[in-house]
Scaffold this motif. Structure first.
Motif, PDB file in Angstrom:
ATOM      1  N   LEU A 252       0.864  -1.183   0.000  1.00 40.09           N
ATOM      2  CA  LEU A 252       0.000   0.000   0.000  1.00 40.09           C
ATOM      3  C   LEU A 252       0.900   1.233   0.000  1.00 40.09           C
ATOM      4  N   PRO A 253       0.635   2.185  -0.899  1.00 39.70           N
ATOM      5  CA  PRO A 253       1.494   3.368  -0.937  1.00 39.70           C
ATOM      6  C   PRO A 253       1.398   4.155   0.370  1.00 39.70           C
ATOM      7  N   VAL A 254       2.442   4.844   0.705  1.00 41.87           N
ATOM      8  CA  VAL A 254       2.454   5.673   1.909  1.00 41.87           C
ATOM      9  C   VAL A 254       2.610   7.112   1.472  1.00 41.87           C
ATOM     10  N   ASN A 255       1.728   7.945   1.926  1.00 43.93           N
ATOM     11  CA  ASN A 255       1.836   9.346   1.542  1.00 43.93           C
ATOM     12  C   ASN A 255       2.743  10.132   2.468  1.00 43.93           C
ATOM     13  N   ARG A 256       2.574   9.903   3.759  1.00 40.45           N
ATOM     14  CA  ARG A 256       3.506  10.536   4.708  1.00 40.45           C
ATOM     15  C   ARG A 256       3.966   9.451   5.667  1.00 40.45           C
ATOM     16  N   SER A 257       5.255   9.232   5.691  1.00 39.99           N
ATOM     17  CA  SER A 257       5.795   8.177   6.546  1.00 39.99           C
ATOM     18  C   SER A 257       5.809   8.650   7.999  1.00 39.99           C
TER      19      SER A 257
ATOM     20  N   ALA B  26      -2.955   2.315  15.584  1.00 41.79           N
ATOM     21  CA  ALA B  26      -4.338   2.242  15.106  1.00 41.79           C
ATOM     22  C   ALA B  26      -4.602   3.392  14.156  1.00 41.79           C
ATOM     23  N   ARG B  27      -5.419   3.122  13.137  1.00 39.86           N
ATOM     24  CA  ARG B  27      -5.774   4.163  12.184  1.00 39.86           C
ATOM     25  C   ARG B  27      -7.249   4.044  11.819  1.00 39.86           C
ATOM     26  N   VAL B  28      -7.767   5.106  11.215  1.00 36.16           N
ATOM     27  CA  VAL B  28      -9.151   5.106  10.738  1.00 36.16           C
ATOM     28  C   VAL B  28      -9.189   4.547   9.328  1.00 36.16           C
TER      29      VAL B  28
HETATM   30  N1  LIG Z   1      -2.013  11.239  10.513  1.00 37.53           N
HETATM   31  C1  LIG Z   1      -1.984  11.191   9.185  1.00 37.53           C
HETATM   32  N2  LIG Z   1      -2.815  10.355   8.529  1.00 37.53           N
HETATM   33  C2  LIG Z   1      -2.811  10.287   7.192  1.00 37.53           C
HETATM   34  C3  LIG Z   1      -1.931  11.112   6.428  1.00 37.53           C
HETATM   35  C4  LIG Z   1      -1.076  11.982   7.125  1.00 37.53           C
HETATM   36  O1  LIG Z   1      -0.295  12.720   6.540  1.00 37.53           O
HETATM   37  N3  LIG Z   1      -1.118  11.988   8.506  1.00 37.53           N
HETATM   38  N4  LIG Z   1      -1.946  11.027   5.049  1.00 37.53           N
HETATM   39  C5  LIG Z   1      -3.229  10.650   4.479  1.00 37.53           C
HETATM   40  C6  LIG Z   1      -3.238  10.509   3.044  1.00 37.53           C
HETATM   41  S1  LIG Z   1      -3.112  11.909   2.107  1.00 37.53           S
HETATM   42  C7  LIG Z   1      -3.452   9.306   2.434  1.00 37.53           C
HETATM   43  S2  LIG Z   1      -3.733   9.152   0.774  1.00 37.53           S
HETATM   44  C8  LIG Z   1      -3.404   8.085   3.212  1.00 37.53           C
HETATM   45  C9  LIG Z   1      -2.282   7.292   2.618  1.00 37.53           C
HETATM   46  O2  LIG Z   1      -2.409   6.051   3.017  1.00 37.53           O
HETATM   47  P1  LIG Z   1      -1.206   5.292   3.720  1.00 37.53           P
HETATM   48  O3  LIG Z   1      -1.698   4.961   5.035  1.00 37.53           O
HETATM   49  O4  LIG Z   1      -1.022   4.113   2.846  1.00 37.53           O
HETATM   50  O5  LIG Z   1      -0.069   6.224   3.771  1.00 37.53           O
HETATM   51  O6  LIG Z   1      -3.177   8.273   4.582  1.00 37.53           O
HETATM   52  C10 LIG Z   1      -3.781   9.393   5.127  1.00 37.53           C
HETATM   53  N5  LIG Z   1      -3.637   9.433   6.559  1.00 37.53           N
END
Ligand SMILES: Nc1nc2c(c(=O)[nH]1)N[C@H]1C(S)=C(S)[C@@H](COP(=O)(O)O)O[C@H]1N2
Ligand SMILES: [Mo]
Length: 397
Positions: free
Chosen positions: A248-253, A375-377
Motif C-alpha cells: 500500500l502506498p504511503v503518503n507521509r511516513s 491504530a488508524r481510521v
Molecule cells: N495522521 C496522518 N494520517 C494520514 C496522512 C497523514 O499525513 N497523517 N496522510 C493521508 C493521506 S493523504 C493518504 S492518501 C493516506 C495514505 O495512506 P497510507 O496509510 O497508505 O499512507 O493516509 C492518510 N492518513
C-alpha cells in the motif's frame, strides 16, 4: 482644446489605422486552414465538457473534506470516491492537450482591431483573459499536486478550488457570449455530414486526430497513475520510494510526520471521549474487543486507489462504549506533530457505518508504523487524506 483637440484626434486616428494594418498583417501571417471557427468549436466542446466533469468531481471531493452542515452526504459505495477522484485526475490530465490546441487555434484572434469596441466587449475580453489564466492554472496546479511537487507557497487545495469557481464562471460567460456561433457550428456540422470533404477537411481531421492522440496519451498516463499496481511505471512510485510496506502506498511516513517508535510503545493509549465520559484503551484492550475485517480502498485525492483488507474494531462499537449519540460528529487526532491531516472530522453517517473501522491490522499483518500503527481510521468512500493514521484520540463533538 479647439485646434489641439482636432490635431490629437487625427493622430489617434492615424495611429489606429497603422495599428489596424499591422494587426491585420500579423493575423494573415498566423492564418492557417486549421485555425477556423469550426476547429475552435469542435475542440472547445470537448474542453468544456472536460472542465465541467472536473468541476463536479472536484466539488464532490471538497464536500467530503469540508461537509456543509445543510448538505449531509449519504455514505455511498466504498469505491465511489476512487472513481470520482480517478475521473477528476484522468480528465484533468487529458484536457491539457485540448487546452493547448484551443489556445493555438484562437491565438490570431488576439490581433483583431479594434481591440476593444465597446464596454460589453471590454468586459468580455477581461472575462476571456480570466478564463485563459484560470484554465491554465487549475490543471497545472492539479497535475503538480498529483506528482507531489509544490513549487508555490499557497495552500494547493484552497487555491485550486477557488480558481475552479472563477474558471467555471468565466466559462459560463464565454459559452453564453458564443452561443449563437456554437449553435451555428453545430447545425453546419449536421449538414456537412452529407456533403463531400475537401482538402481543408482532411488536414483538419489530421490535426484533430493529433490532438486527440496527445490527449489520449495524457489520459492513459494519468489512468496508469490511478490504477496500476505500485511499480516503475506507476506514478504511485514517488510514494513507494519510502518503502511502501504491506502493498500500500504511503503518503507521509512516520518519520516525516515525526511519529517515533517510542511514542507508540506499550504505553500508547487511545482516548475515547464525549463531554461526559472518557475512556483510555491500550492496544491490548482494542485487540480484546470484537474484531471485524473489511476490504476497503485507500483512495487518495491524487487519484490512485488501492484495495486492502483491514481488521480492527468497528468505530460504532467504540462509540457505544462511551454512549455517544448516534448522530454525533466524531473528531480524530493523530500523534503526528508536523504537517496536514493530523486532525480530521467524520460525519455521523460514516461513524455509524458498520464498515468503518479503527484498524489494527492490514492485509493479515499488524499495521506497519508507516501505515498508522498502533491504530488508524478506515472508512468507506472517504478521501485518503481523512483516513487518519497514528490515532491518539477519538472525541465526540
Ligand atoms: N495522521 C496522518 N494520517 C494520514 C496522512 C497523514 O499525513 N497523517 N496522510 C493521508 C493521506 S493523504 C493518504 S492518501 C493516506 C495514505 O495512506 P497510507 O496509510 O497508505 O499512507 O493516509 C492518510 N492518513
Ligand atoms: Mo492522500
Amino acid at each position: 482644446m479647439g485646434e489641439d483637440g482636432t490635431a490629437t484626434t487625427s493622430v489617434t486616428e492615424r495611429l489606429s489605422t497603422v495599428l489596424g494594418e499591422r494587426f491585420e498583417r500579423v493575423r494573415r501571417t498566423l492564418g492557417s486552414p486549421l485555425r477556423t471557427t469550426r476547429t475552435a468549436v469542435v475542440v472547445g466542446r470537448l474542453l468544456g465538457a472536460a472542465f465541467v466533469i472536473c468541476f463536479l468531481t472536484g466539488v464532490y471531493s471538497h464536500l467530503l473534506q469540508d461537509p456543509l452542515p445543510w448538505l449531509p452526504l449519504a455514505v455511498g459505495p466504498e469505491h465511489l470516491y476512487g472513481w470520482t477522484q480517478g475521473t477528476h485526475v484522468v480528465v484533468g490530465s487529458l484536457l491539457v492537450p485540448l487546452l493547448l490546441a484551443k489556445l493555438w487555434v484562437v491565438f490570431p484572434k488576439l490581433f483583431t482591431w479594434p481591440a476593444i469596441r465597446s464596454l460589453p466587449h471590454l468586459l468580455e475580453r477581461v472575462s476571456l483573459a480570466v478564463l485563459v489564466a484560470t484554465a491554465l492554472m487549475v490543471p497545472i496546479t492539479g497535475i503538480l499536486n498529483t506528482l507531489q511537487w509544490y513549487p508555490w507557497v499557497f495552500s494547493f487545495r484552497r487555491t485550486h478550488f477557488a480558481l475552479s469557481w472563477v474558471l467555471i464562471g468565466a466559462l459560463a460567460v464565454h459559452i453564453a457570449v458564443h452561443l449563437p456561433l456554437i449553435a451555428r457550428q453545430w447545425r453546419a456540422d449536421a449538414e456537412e455530414k452529407t456533403s463531400a470533404e475537401d482538402g481543408r477537411d482532411i488536414s483538419r481531421r489530421g490535426f484533430l486526430w493529433g490532438v486527440g492522440g496527445a490527449s489520449a496519451l495524457f489520459g492513459v498516463a494519468a489512468a496508469a497513475h490511478t490504477a496500476t499496481p505500485i511499480g516503475p511505471f506507476s506514478l504511485k512510485e514517488p510514494r513507494s520510494r519510502i518503502g511502501s510496506p504491506q502493498d500500500l502506498p504511503v503518503n507521509r511516513s512516520a518519520r516525516q510526520a515525526d511519529v517515533t517508535p517510542a511514542s507508540v510503545d506499550a504505553t500508547w493509549l487511545l482516548t475515547l471521549g464525549t463531554g461526559a465520559t472518557a475512556l483510555a484503551l491500550s492496544r491490548t484492550d482494542l485487540e480484546a474487543l470484537p474484531q471485524h475485517s473489511e476490504v476497503l480502498p485507500m483512495s487518495c485525492v491524487e487519484g490512485w486507489t488501492v484495495d486492502a483488507t483491514w481488521t480492527g474494531v468497528r468505530l460504532r462499537d467504540l462509540l457505544a462504549l462511551v454512549s455517544a449519540p448516534k448522530d454525533a460528529t466524531v473528531r480524530f487526532r493523530s500523534l503526528q506533530r508536523r504537517g496536514a491531516f493530523g486532525a480530521t472530522t467524520m460525519p455521523a453517517a460514516y461513524a455509524q457505518d458498520p464498515r468503518t473501522l479503527v484498524a489494527l491490522r492490514l492485509n493479515g499483518e499488524e499495521l506497519d508504523l508507516d501505515h498508522g500503527y498502533p491504530a488508524r481510521v478506515i472508512a468507506p468512500g472517504r478521501p485518503g487524506a481523512l483516513q487518519t493514521k497514528w490515532l491518539t484520540s477519538i472525541q465526540v463533538a
